[in-house]
Structures are given as structure tokens and as C-alpha cells.
Design an enzyme around this catalytic site. Structure first.
Site, PDB file in Angstrom:
ATOM      1  N   ASP A   1       0.802  -1.157   0.121  1.00 32.50           N
ATOM      2  CA  ASP A   1      -0.010   0.092  -0.080  1.00 32.50           C
ATOM      3  C   ASP A   1       0.767   1.342   0.125  1.00 32.50           C
ATOM      4  O   ASP A   1       0.505   2.163  -0.241  1.00 32.50           O
ATOM      5  CB  ASP A   1      -0.917   0.053   1.282  1.00 32.50           C
TER       6      ASP A   1
ATOM      7  N   HIS B   1      -2.662   6.808  11.254  1.00 31.62           N
ATOM      8  CA  HIS B   1      -2.707   5.655  10.217  1.00 31.62           C
ATOM      9  C   HIS B   1      -3.368   6.052   9.260  1.00 31.62           C
ATOM     10  O   HIS B   1      -4.549   6.356   9.481  1.00 31.62           O
ATOM     11  CB  HIS B   1      -3.272   4.397  11.031  1.00 31.62           C
ATOM     12  N   ARG B   2      -2.997   5.897   8.004  1.00 30.33           N
ATOM     13  CA  ARG B   2      -3.501   6.638   6.718  1.00 30.33           C
ATOM     14  C   ARG B   2      -4.293   5.516   5.936  1.00 30.33           C
ATOM     15  O   ARG B   2      -4.828   5.831   4.954  1.00 30.33           O
ATOM     16  CB  ARG B   2      -2.591   7.242   5.964  1.00 30.33           C
ATOM     17  N   ASP B   3      -4.437   4.324   6.242  1.00 34.93           N
ATOM     18  CA  ASP B   3      -4.763   3.230   5.339  1.00 34.93           C
ATOM     19  C   ASP B   3      -5.338   2.211   5.902  1.00 34.93           C
ATOM     20  O   ASP B   3      -5.121   1.179   5.563  1.00 34.93           O
ATOM     21  CB  ASP B   3      -3.638   2.702   4.586  1.00 34.93           C
ATOM     22  N   ILE B   4      -6.235   2.334   6.658  1.00 35.61           N
ATOM     23  CA  ILE B   4      -7.077   1.250   7.299  1.00 35.61           C
ATOM     24  C   ILE B   4      -8.163   0.613   6.532  1.00 35.61           C
ATOM     25  O   ILE B   4      -8.801   1.549   5.872  1.00 35.61           O
ATOM     26  CB  ILE B   4      -7.868   1.915   8.717  1.00 35.61           C
TER      27      ILE B   4
END
Length: 109
Positions: A14, A104-107
Site C-alpha cells: 500500500d 494511520h492513513r490506510d485502514i
């Protein structure tokens, strides 16, 4: 993030595979630095990294049960008690990150 042996997502796919081939972008270097300093039972440990002309590869802690998303796709559903346990562990991991001023930028589901 990690849920007792399972990964919530694959960090390297990611974030870091899109970096420039010959050198690490500043953002990638910062992400690697941050990840390497994290120590929490619900966050995969970063042991090291290397790169080639196509990608940056992270050497992460092994999650023997794989990603939760893949397990959900295969089973179709997860028991309510297990979901509650997963949510609790995700929240604990996020609380740890936020206590260190990390977002956290990408859950993903």
C-alpha cells in the site's frame, strides 16, 4: 496493524512499492523510520528493508494467519465475539499510534 497473528493490511503493497526505483523518497524513508520504531503487540514489527529497480520490500513480522480481509472473503462472515475482539485490538493499536502522534492513513475492511 496486527490481530493476534493476523495482519489487517499489507504495508509494503500500500505504501512503499510506488516509490522511485533508484532512491527512496523522503516520505518512504520517514515511513520506514516510523515503522521501525514501533513496538506494540498489535502492530507488525519491521525488521528491515531493501529495494531494487521496481520496488521497496519490507521485512515484516510474520502473521501466520494472514490478513483478516482474506479470511473474511473465504468464510463470508466472522462470529460476533471474534469481531468484538478484533475491534478491541485495532483500537489498542490505534491508541498506541495516536499516543506517539502517528496517524494511520490506510485502514481497510
Amino acid at each position: 496493524l496486527k490481530i493476534r497473528g493476523q495482519a489487517i493490511f499489507s504495508y509494503q503493497e500500500d505504501v512503499l512499492v510506488r516509490a522511485q526505483p533508484q532512491q527512496l523518497h523522503r516520505a518512504s524513508q520517514e515511513e520506514i523510520k516510523i515503522q521501525s520504531e514501533l513496538r506494540h503487540e498489535n502492530i507488525l514489527k519491521l525488521f528491515g528493508f531493501f529495494s531494487d529497480e521496481r520496488a521497496i520490500y519490507l521485512i515484516l513480522e510474520y502473521a501466520p494467519q494472514g490478513e483478516i480481509y482474506k479470511q473474511l472473503k473465504e468464510k463470508g462472515k466472522i462470529e460476533e465475539q471474534r469481531v468484538a475482539d478484533i475491534i478491541k485490538q485495532v483500537c489498542l493499536g490505534l491508541l498506541y499510534l495516536h499516543s506517539r502522534n502517528i496517524l494511520h492513513r490506510d485502514i481497510k475492511p
